[in-house]
Motif scaffolding. Sequence first.
Motif, PDB file in Angstrom:
ATOM      1  N   GLU A   5       0.860  -1.190   0.000  1.00 45.82           N
ATOM      2  CA  GLU A   5       0.000   0.000   0.000  1.00 45.82           C
ATOM      3  C   GLU A   5       0.893   1.236   0.000  1.00 45.82           C
ATOM      4  O   GLU A   5       1.975   1.230   0.575  1.00 45.82           O
ATOM      5  N   THR A   6       0.394   2.325  -0.615  1.00 50.24           N
ATOM      6  CA  THR A   6       1.171   3.572  -0.606  1.00 50.24           C
ATOM      7  C   THR A   6       1.346   4.050   0.842  1.00 50.24           C
ATOM      8  O   THR A   6       0.385   4.055   1.609  1.00 50.24           O
ATOM      9  N   LEU A   7       2.584   4.400   1.162  1.00 50.78           N
ATOM     10  CA  LEU A   7       2.847   4.857   2.528  1.00 50.78           C
ATOM     11  C   LEU A   7       2.529   6.352   2.633  1.00 50.78           C
ATOM     12  O   LEU A   7       3.314   7.202   2.225  1.00 50.78           O
ATOM     13  N   THR A   8       1.339   6.674   3.163  1.00 51.57           N
ATOM     14  CA  THR A   8       0.936   8.074   3.324  1.00 51.57           C
ATOM     15  C   THR A   8       1.213   8.520   4.754  1.00 51.57           C
ATOM     16  O   THR A   8       1.368   7.682   5.657  1.00 51.57           O
ATOM     17  N   ALA A   9       1.249   9.839   4.932  1.00 47.64           N
ATOM     18  CA  ALA A   9       1.406  10.403   6.280  1.00 47.64           C
ATOM     19  C   ALA A   9       0.278   9.891   7.186  1.00 47.64           C
ATOM     20  O   ALA A   9       0.505   9.527   8.342  1.00 47.64           O
ATOM     21  N   GLU A  10      -0.946   9.832   6.640  1.00 51.00           N
ATOM     22  CA  GLU A  10      -2.088   9.374   7.425  1.00 51.00           C
ATOM     23  C   GLU A  10      -1.888   7.935   7.911  1.00 51.00           C
ATOM     24  O   GLU A  10      -2.172   7.629   9.070  1.00 51.00           O
ATOM     25  N   ARG A  11      -1.385   7.065   7.030  1.00 51.70           N
ATOM     26  CA  ARG A  11      -1.151   5.671   7.450  1.00 51.70           C
ATOM     27  C   ARG A  11      -0.089   5.604   8.540  1.00 51.70           C
ATOM     28  O   ARG A  11      -0.200   4.811   9.480  1.00 51.70           O
ATOM     29  N   ILE A  12       0.939   6.419   8.422  1.00 53.66           N
ATOM     30  CA  ILE A  12       1.987   6.444   9.455  1.00 53.66           C
ATOM     31  C   ILE A  12       1.393   6.911  10.790  1.00 53.66           C
ATOM     32  O   ILE A  12       1.680   6.352  11.849  1.00 53.66           O
ATOM     33  N   LEU A  13       0.535   7.926  10.732  1.00 46.13           N
ATOM     34  CA  LEU A  13      -0.052   8.452  11.975  1.00 46.13           C
ATOM     35  C   LEU A  13      -0.982   7.424  12.624  1.00 46.13           C
ATOM     36  O   LEU A  13      -1.000   7.276  13.838  1.00 46.13           O
ATOM     37  N   GLU A  14      -1.739   6.721  11.808  1.00 52.56           N
ATOM     38  CA  GLU A  14      -2.586   5.638  12.345  1.00 52.56           C
ATOM     39  C   GLU A  14      -1.738   4.582  13.057  1.00 52.56           C
ATOM     40  O   GLU A  14      -2.060   4.133  14.149  1.00 52.56           O
ATOM     41  N   ALA A  15      -0.650   4.191  12.385  1.00 51.32           N
ATOM     42  CA  ALA A  15       0.226   3.174  12.971  1.00 51.32           C
ATOM     43  C   ALA A  15       0.893   3.702  14.239  1.00 51.32           C
ATOM     44  O   ALA A  15       1.069   2.972  15.225  1.00 51.32           O
ATOM     45  N   THR A  16       1.235   4.988  14.235  1.00 51.60           N
ATOM     46  CA  THR A  16       1.865   5.589  15.416  1.00 51.60           C
ATOM     47  C   THR A  16       0.911   5.550  16.609  1.00 51.60           C
ATOM     48  O   THR A  16       1.301   5.218  17.730  1.00 51.60           O
ATOM     49  N   GLU A  17      -0.352   5.873  16.344  1.00 51.16           N
ATOM     50  CA  GLU A  17      -1.333   5.836  17.431  1.00 51.16           C
ATOM     51  C   GLU A  17      -1.446   4.411  17.990  1.00 51.16           C
ATOM     52  O   GLU A  17      -1.484   4.211  19.212  1.00 51.16           O
ATOM     53  N   GLU A  18      -1.457   3.446  17.086  1.00 50.79           N
ATOM     54  CA  GLU A  18      -1.539   2.039  17.484  1.00 50.79           C
ATOM     55  C   GLU A  18      -0.332   1.640  18.347  1.00 50.79           C
ATOM     56  O   GLU A  18      -0.480   0.970  19.382  1.00 50.79           O
ATOM     57  N   VAL A  19       0.846   2.059  17.913  1.00 46.29           N
ATOM     58  CA  VAL A  19       2.079   1.731  18.646  1.00 46.29           C
ATOM     59  C   VAL A  19       2.099   2.426  20.010  1.00 46.29           C
ATOM     60  O   VAL A  19       2.483   1.822  21.020  1.00 46.29           O
ATOM     61  N   LEU A  20       1.649   3.680  20.039  1.00 39.51           N
ATOM     62  CA  LEU A  20       1.599   4.412  21.307  1.00 39.51           C
ATOM     63  C   LEU A  20       0.637   3.733  22.278  1.00 39.51           C
ATOM     64  O   LEU A  20       0.917   3.596  23.465  1.00 39.51           O
ATOM     65  N   ARG A  21      -0.493   3.299  21.751  1.00 39.80           N
ATOM     66  CA  ARG A  21      -1.481   2.613  22.582  1.00 39.80           C
ATOM     67  C   ARG A  21      -0.886   1.316  23.151  1.00 39.80           C
ATOM     68  O   ARG A  21      -1.095   0.968  24.299  1.00 39.80           O
TER      69      ARG A  21
END
Lengths: 195, 195
Positions: A5-21
Motif C-alpha cells: 500500500e502507498t505509505l501516506t502520512a495518514e497511514r503512518i499516523l494511524e500506525a503511530t497511534e496504534e504503537v503508542l497505545r
Amino acid sequence: MAATETLTAERILEATEEVLRRYGPAKATVVDVARVLGVSHGSVYRHFRTKAALREAVTERWLSRTEVALAELTGAPGRPAPEKLHSWFATLFEAKRHKAGDDPELFATYSVLIDENSDVVDRHIDVLIDQVRSIVEEGSREAEFTAADPDATARALFHATARFHDPAYAPEWRRPAIEAEFESVVGLLLRGLRP
Amino acid sequence: MAATETLTAERILEATEEVLRRYGPAKATVVDVARVLGVSHGSVYRHFRTKAALREAVTERWLSRTEVALAELTGAPGRPAPEKLHSWFATLFEAKRHKAGDDPELFATYSVLIDENSDVVDRHIDVLIDQVRSIVEEGSREAEFTAADPDATARALFHATARFHDPAYAPEWRRPAIEAEFESVVGLLLRGLRP
C-alpha cells in the motif's frame, strides 16, 4: 498491514497511534511504527523528519478530530445562537469525556504527548475559542446576545467552562453530579449574554 | 525555640510548616519537628497521634487562613451583593496567587500535602462554596440577584472561576493577561445573576 500500500502520512499516523497505545509514550519508537507498517524506518523518516515531529503530528491529529466535529456545528445555519452555544459546549464536553472514558490508556498517552507539545495545544485552544467567538458574533448580530468585545467574551466562556473540557478535570467527569454542574454553569453564562 | 514554652498544637504546626519548607514533604519527619521545638518526638505525638495526622492538620491550617479572610468579607454588612461577590473572588484569587508566587517552595510542599489529604480539600471547598451561597442569598433577598437555586448557583460560580483559584492553574497566574481574563469571567457571571 501490506507494505505494498502507498505509505501516506495518514497511514503512518494511524500506525503511530496504534504503537503508542500498545507500548505507551515512553517506550514507543519509530522502529516500532515502521515494523507495524512493514516498511523501513527510513521510509517513516521521509514523511516525519524526527521522532519529535511524528509525535507532534499525531497529537495534532488527535486534537483536530474534535475541532472538525465542532466546526460543523459552528457553521450550521438556522439555529438560535444560545441553543448553538449550549450545544457547542455540550459536544466539546462529550468529545473530551468520550476520549477520556472509552480508551483511558490512549487518553493517558495523549496527556503525556500534550505536555510535550504545548504549541500544538495552544493552537488547538485558539481554534476552539475562534469558533466560540463566531457563535458570539452571530448571536450579537441577531440581537440574541450582548457582547461588547466578542473575543474577550469567547475567551471568558471558554475559561469559565474549563471544568468540562480541560483534561486536568478528567477524574471529575465520572461523577454523577457533573451533568447538573455543566447545566448550571452554561445556564448562568447564557444568562450573562442576554441583551 | 525554648522547650520551656508551653507546647501547644499551634506551636507544633508552626514548627511543622518550617520543617516542611526546609526539608520538603518527602524528607520532613516528626523527629525534625521535635528538634526544632527542642522537645522529644513523644511530646509531639501527644498532640498528633501520627505523622499523617500532623500533616493533615498543617494542611488544614494552611487552607483555613484563606477561609478566615474571606469569611470577614462575606459577613460584612452594607455592601451591594454584586460588589461583594466580585470582591470575594478577587480576594480568593489574590490569596491563592500570593501563596503560589511569594513562597513557591512552600506552595509546592502544600501541593503534595493536598494530594495526600483530599478530604481536607473537599471540606475547604465546601466552606468556600458555602460563603458564596450566603452572598448569593443576600443578593436574592435584596433583589440584586436572581438565583432560583442558590446552592447550585454558588457551585456554578465557584466552578466557573476555577482558573482563578484552582492550584492546577498556578502557572497561568503569572501571565499579564490573567487580570483581564478574571474581569471578563466575573463580569459575565455577574451579568448572569442580574434579575
